[in-house]
Enzyme design. Structure first.
Site, PDB file in Angstrom:
ATOM      1  CG  MET A  71      -1.968   1.072   1.697  1.00  0.00           C
ATOM      2  SD  MET A  71      -3.240   1.718   0.063  1.00  0.00           S
ATOM      3  CE  MET A  71      -2.948   3.085  -0.241  1.00  0.00           C
ATOM      4  CD  GLU A 127       2.611  -0.462  -3.074  1.00  0.00           C
ATOM      5  OE1 GLU A 127       1.533   0.876  -3.567  1.00  0.00           O
ATOM      6  OE2 GLU A 127       1.995  -1.625  -4.108  1.00  0.00           O
TER       7      GLU A 127
HETATM    8 ZN   LIG Z   1      -0.702   0.269  -7.065  1.00  0.00          ZN
END
Ligand SMILES: [Zn+2]
Length: 848
Positions: free
Chosen positions: A271, A306
């Site tokens: 994330m 990311e």
């Molecule tokens: Zn992504």
């Protein structure tokens, strides 16, 4: 739209800056919070509406611009995850300050502010707490305007046990031990202006690597104790990709520091919280000396992806969730670009064809959707995290980049980022920037790919002076329901005529177009480089000339496309299975990993569809195909071979032992596995997946117990998942029972159990029993597993290929809808429909 509006917060009150103080208690799994939000009140209001879920609000006060303090009453609307704060008199327009005291729980569903555990050196479970807010779970940690367009500055303070580490989006600027307690208060700097879903706090016993500077920002990797030796690869690709992006985007890294944090329980892969990216362990930590090439590539991919988001997503963010593709497709595209620059020998854009093909598999279904799709309720945003958003999105961006030229495309991206930095944008803003910088009609081209579901099949026909190209929608189910649709198709053409080889790019916008190439064509490729998101179908003559000299006329990715398109046509009933098997029969001299990946993939697909009599013949054919290729590569590393060739050796052996069920290969593998157990370093690393998979395929209780112990005592995240997921491949009934039990008895982290279950459903020997088990334990699984994993687990139903099972599956899901994955569920069911239809169509084939 009014329906959409009812799910959106009013914009009469806007948050500008949050001061957020949280005190998590890792022994009771609760937290206390207080926040002060600087507001801009646009018109006088008696009510302030914001998001809150699973929180208790103890006190609410507003201080007006005039300095007046108003106390608020709270009404929680749990259905819509909102809090309505009402005041006895109106809060006047202008600046105001909202203060809320609240409390909440550290849940076990891997979203919001949640708990996780890891085994300490003493073998005991130790607690930690982390966050996962995308899409709409910041509201479980603090009351907030939880929509991406309400960007604000966040100043976070965490009060934690003295011995723990606290991490948030920005640098820690002050740390004070609270007198008379065993707590400390960690104060973080202001973040940049950003969306709530990017806020993060992580608390636990973490160790950090020495910082490496990226411009002015230190980069570190943070791990639970004992795992620091697994971080060098992440630091290496982390630094390389950040530098690559700073230069590509023409903007320095936007945060003041960056921590890459491995979390033992994590629902997705990673994330992109600004400055505090969280990962599941397999996506960040790896033993660079012992892991396979594919495992190293996975870490490189996810870290790059990311990092790309720090600009595309974090600095410039979509206005609303319908624009999620902008974030994800772009980060996926940039991930390839950075990994390709970092390790050119991995030919990352070539292997991206495998992802593109996977997206085309879903996008050829009636139940597909356009890349950009209206989103109203939060659970619909959750459903957007799929292969169409990521892989189809990235594929059409790559197609556009190749059409416009890499530099022109990059210039447009730079303009877009500069123009919308610290703000939000929509798809149309990207086309504006690209049109401005390239002067090309980008919008008309891309609208046909972004707002229309599906993709075209380009039929290619030989004419006396050239070619006729025709586009029609490709569908697996040929039930006459495919709508008449047109795309603006960049045709990347390479054709041989008497005058030589012609290469050019043409934009096909009509249903049909005739290309005058000045004379008869010997052979042609209409998707040269395989950058186009479409399939090609050549007429008999053209196909025959291509097949005559596959290795010289087609590059590896083009051979991949030819095979993959042929397999799709076969599943759709547009061409025969026999023709397909003849085509792959030509490939025993093939040396390209990706070509073999699609061939082997189609073999496994066939195996699930065919009955036992047919399977015997399939095995024979697979041995005939794979045997010579395996013999050519041998069992040992050859001097000077590439990483991709080493991986291919392992994949070929794996397929020969499982798909071909070849006894000699299996016995050799068992010997090698015994060697691996005693002297792991004597076995070539890229062979290990094959050893594990074949030993499971042929294994009995003794091997099962061994695998189970290796899973429990694994030294790396890769080893843990390798032995865990292999448990799904054993075939003895009592071993299948054991694995099924593991999916719900708490021994396996809920981040992994759903994927273990998917594996058992896809095991032909286990599928019937696995389906019965899933039905019986559906409620438990729904309660235990992270929400986003349920539709992914259910992908396993595509393996339940029989008319009876299909009927049962349909009835079950009609009674148990998966609301966070409605589209994915329709797609799984349709893929099952396609397989069952093939089963009926091929009933009399391949019977010896
Ligand atoms: Zn992504």
């Amino acid at each position: 739209m009014s329906a959409e509006k009812s799910h959106r917060l009013p914009d009469t009150v806007i948050p500008v800056r949050y001061e957020l103080k949280l005190t998590p208690d890792l022994s009771t799994w609760t937290f206390a919070g207080e926040e002060k939000v600087e507001l801009q009140v646009r018109e006088a209001v008696r009510e302030i509406v914001l998001n809150a879920a699973e929180l208790e609000l103890q006190s609410v006060r507003v201080k007006t611009a005039q300095g007046k303090i108003l106390s608020g009453q709270t009404a929680l609307d749990s259905e819509n995850e909102r809090a309505v704060l009402s005041f006895a008199e109106a809060v006047p327009a202008g600046a105001a300050e909202l203060r809320i005291l609240f409390s909440g729980i550290l849940n076990d569903k891997l979203h919001g502010f949640y708990r996780s555990t890891y085994k300490g050196a003493d073998g005991q479970d130790n607690p930690l707490a982390s966050t996962q807010f995308e899409s709409t779970d910041a509201r479980r940690a603090f009351p907030c305007w939880d929509e991406p367009a309400f960007k604000a500055v966040f100043q976070v303070t965490l009060v934690v046990d003295k011995k723990l580490t606290a991490i948030s989006n920005a640098r820690a600027i002050n740390e004070t031990v609270l007198p008379g307690t065993d707590k400390k208060e960690v104060v973080f700097a202001d973040s940049m202006k950003m969306s709530t879903y990017l806020v993060a706090f992580i608390v636990g016993e973490f160790e950090a690597t020495e910082p490496v500077m990226i411009g002015n920002a230190p980069l570190r990797v943070c791990v639970v104790p004992g795992k620091k030796h697994l971080t060098p690869l992440a630091i290496d690709i982390g630094k390389a990709s950040l530098e690559h992006f700073s230069s590509y985007y023409g903007i320095p890294y936007p945060g003041d520091k960056l921590d890459l944090i491995a979390i033992p329980d994590f629902a997705s892969g990673a994330m992109e919280n600004l400055g505090a990216i969280t990962f599941r362990e397999t996506a960040l930590l790896v033993d660079a000396e012992r892991a396979t090439r594919a495992e190293l590539e996975r870490v490189a991919d996810v870290v790059s992806h990311e990092n790309a988001h720090m600009w595309f997503g974090d600095l410039v963010t979509m206005k609303w969730w319908n624009g999620l593709w902008l974030n994800e497709a772009f980060a996926t595209f940039m991930e390839m670009l950075a990994v390709d620059a970092w390790k050119p020998e991995w030919r990352r854009w070539d292997s991206f064809t495998v992802s593109r093909a996977a997206a085309m598999q879903v996008d050829g279904l009636k139940s597909t959707r356009p890349i950009e799709f209206p989103v109203e309720r939060p659970e619909e945003a959750a459903g957007m995290f799929d292969i169409l958003t990521y892989e189809k999105g990235a594929s059409v961006l790559r197609m556009l980049e190749q059409y416009l030229g890499a530099e022109a495309f990059r210039d447009g991206i730079r303009l877009y980022l500069r123009r919308h930095a610290y703000a939000n944008a929509e798809t149309t803003d990207l086309w504006d920037a690209l049109e401005e910088s390239t002067k090309e009609p980008v919008r008309a081209l891309m609208d046909s790919w972004i707002f229309q579901a599906g993709y075209p099949l380009i039929s290619v026909e030989k004419l006396p002076r050239g070619l006729r190209l025709t586009q029609q929608m490709f569908r697996y189910l040929q039930d006459g329901s495919a709508p008449e649709r047109r795309w603006h198709v960049p045709i990347f053409l390479r054709a041989a005529t008497d005058a030589g080889v012609i290469e050019k790019t043409i934009l096909l916008t009509e249903k049909e177009q005739i290309l005058d190439l000045g004379g008869p064509v010997q052979w042609a490729v209409v998707n040269a480089g395989a950058h186009g998101f479409y399939r090609a179908r050549y007429d008999g003559d053209l196909l025959a000339t291509l097949k005559d000299a596959l290795p010289t006329r087609l590059s590896p990715v083009e051979r991949f496309s030819l095979v993959n398109d042929a397999w799709a046509s076969t599943l759709a009933g547009l061409s025969s299975l026999t023709d397909y098997l003849d085509l792959i029969g030509l490939l025993s001299d093939e040396n390209d990993l990706n070509v073999w990946t699609t061939v082997i993939g189609s073999g496994y697909h066939l195996e699930r569809i065919l009955d036992d009599r047919q399977s015997t013949e399939l095995k024979n054919r697979m041995r005939a195909l794979l045997g010579p290729a395996t013999a050519r590569f041998g069992w040992k590393l050859r001097a000077g071979e590439s990483d991709l060739e080493s991986q291919l050796r392992g994949d070929l052996i794996n397929a020969l032992g499982v798909l071909g069920d070849e006894p000699e290969c299996q016995s050799r593998v068992r010997d090698l596995f015994a060697l691996y157990e005693t002297s792991p370093d004597q076995v070539e690393r890229n062979l290990i997946p094959a050893l594990v998979s074949i030993v499971a395929h042929t294994g009995k209780a003794a091997e099962y117990d061994k695998f189970y112990r290796r899973f429990k005592n694994a030294e790396t995240p890769q080893e843990e998942t390798r032995f865990l997921f292999a448990l799904a491949n054993f075939r003895e009934p009592e071993l299948i029972e054991k694995t099924l039990e593991l999916t719900i008895n708490g021994e396996v982290r809920t981040q992994n159990s759903p994927y273990l279950m998917r594996g058992i459903l896809l095991n032909k020997s286990a599928r019937q029993r696995a389906w019965t088990f899933l039905k019986a334990h559906w409620d438990e699984m729904s309660r235990q597993y992270p929400d986003n994993a349920i539709p992914r687990m259910c992908e396993g139903i595509v393996g339940l290929v029989s008319p009876e099972l299909e009927t049962d599956v349909k009835e079950f899901f009609a009674r148990h809808p998966v609301k966070q994955g409605t589209k994915q569920m329709e797609q799984h069911l349709e893929r099952l429909r396609v397989a069952v239809a093939c089963q009926a169509r091929w009933r009399d084939l391949l019977c010896a």
